[in-house]
Write an enzyme that holds these catalytic residues in place. Structure first.
Site, PDB file in Angstrom:
ATOM      1  N   ASP A  91      24.706  27.490 -21.484  1.00 32.40           N
ATOM      2  CA  ASP A  91      25.981  27.920 -22.058  1.00 32.40           C
ATOM      3  C   ASP A  91      26.296  27.305 -23.399  1.00 32.40           C
ATOM      4  O   ASP A  91      25.651  26.357 -23.837  1.00 32.40           O
ATOM      5  CB  ASP A  91      27.131  27.445 -21.147  1.00 32.40           C
ATOM      6  N   TYR A 146      19.783  20.057 -12.999  1.00 35.22           N
ATOM      7  CA  TYR A 146      20.784  19.804 -14.045  1.00 35.22           C
ATOM      8  C   TYR A 146      21.399  18.437 -13.810  1.00 35.22           C
ATOM      9  O   TYR A 146      21.432  17.942 -12.674  1.00 35.22           O
ATOM     10  CB  TYR A 146      21.912  20.841 -13.986  1.00 35.22           C
TER      11      TYR A 146
END
Length: 375
Positions: A91, A146
């Site tokens: 993102d 992540y």
């Protein structure tokens, strides 16, 4: 030329032209590149061809590939021509320490050095490996890891007056955070942790392998901690909402039972933690490695030799960006002020009433990591 004599080419120009001609003769090979980048100031990883107003990581990467002579210019304009595929679509503002892209290139001499010479210092190519001709980095990836770095005052109870720089996470609270994060392990229906997915959509079911918060540490007088999560794939905003809900519970805004409720069919209001702090750490290719990693022609897609370079890049570009941005822009502190606005007890009926006029998502940030991998 004016006097009828052909102009002499400068030696450096001639050398460059020779190198270009040599490059054109090189056969194209399928490779993967190991990338690290700081995402601040970029609108995510994925290139939006024709939209120069939102700069992405891939804009800078493709430009460097063309300038270094790895790919012809027209491949930069039409990325399908080089079979380009990113492993995860990070993102707006999200960084990566172990992003993988697959593409066909001319294997020129000193290829990594030449690509990096045309990249800004906060984007680096740290490794390269040859892969099978049909390799696709997104489809062949069987898990992604992540991390999410956050200031620990995010876990301070709402009823306690807290000075952000002086707050230190105690063992009991860290234990509670880890107990809640562990609840995400396994397969659950995460339709409440993304937008525009219904409870009966099969693709809302996702498998989480591990999730935990590490030991806190102090940087520039502020205490931080890093949450790690490994899953097969993640949907838009999923990781940020998973963390947002745990923060809401630990702070005392929501009851622990909301977690079970959120996996059911009922619509639950799940807060989304800020994008700052989210980093794509590693992508995993276990099935590919088992099949091709030791076939004598291809190397396994593991990056043990590059681990030190990755660690140095994170210390130099990723962590300082997160810490300085948090201190200057106070993204976590400002977001925490919005938690009381959420309605953690609303019934499905109330939410259905609110949803009769659904608004389309206007969030420009895309997805946590890979977007919707079920597409």
């Amino acid at each position: 030329e004016e006097n009828g004599h052909p102009s002499k080419k400068l030696k450096s120009d001639a050398d460059e032209e020779d190198a270009e001609d040599q490059n054109k003769k090189l056969p194209k090979r399928k490779i993967v590149l190991l990338m690290a980048y700081s995402g601040k100031g970029y609108h995510g990883m994925q290139r939006n061809v024709g939209s120069s107003q939102f700069k992405t990581i891939e804009d800078d990467l493709v430009s460097a590939l063309v300038q270094s002579g790895c790919i012809p210019e027209n491949h930069g304009e039409d990325m399908k021509k080089m079979s380009f595929q990113r492993c995860a679509r990070t993102d707006k503002g999200v960084s990566a320490a172990g992003q993988i892209v697959s593409l066909k290139v001319r294997l020129i001499d000193d290829i990594l050095e030449k690509i990096n010479n045309h990249l800004p210092s906060h984007i680096r190519i740290l490794g390269l490996k040859r892969v099978t001709g049909g390799f696709n980095s997104k489809n062949k990836c069987d898990a992604r890891t992540y991390s999410y770095m956050l200031p620990t005052f995010a876990f301070a109870h709402k009823d306690h007056e807290v000075q952000e720089e002086l707050y230190r996470l105690d063992r009991e609270t860290l234990g509670r955070v880890n107990q809640l994060l562990a609840c995400y392990k396994g397969t659950h229906n995460f339709h409440n942790f993304t937008s525009q997915k219904g409870p009966r959509d099969p693709s809302a079911k996702r498998y989480i392998m591990e999730m935990y918060c590490g030991e806190p540490f102090v940087r520039e007088n502020m205490e931080f901690a890093v949450i790690q999560v490994k899953g097969q794939s993640f949907m838009m905003h999923q990781i940020r909402k998973m963390i947002g809900l745990v923060i809401a519970i630990v702070k005392g805004y929501a009851a622990e039972s909301i977690m079970e409720r959120s996996w059911g069919e009922e619509k639950v209001d799940v807060p989304k933690a800020p994008g700052l702090g989210l980093v794509l750490e590693k992508v995993h290719f276990e099935k590919y490695n088992r099949r091709f990693g030791n076939d004598g022609l291809h190397e396994p897609l593991e990056w043990t030799e590059e681990e030190e370079k990755i660690a140095v890049f994170k210390e130099q570009f990723i962590y300082p960006t997160i810490i300085n941005t948090e201190r200057e822009e106070k993204s976590m502190a400002n977001w925490l002020k919005t938690l009381p606005i959420h309605d953690f007890n609303s019934s499905a009926v109330e939410v259905q009433t609110n949803n009769r006029n659904p608004k389309k998502s206007s969030d420009p940030e895309g997805s946590d990591g890979c977007g919707d991998d079920s597409d």
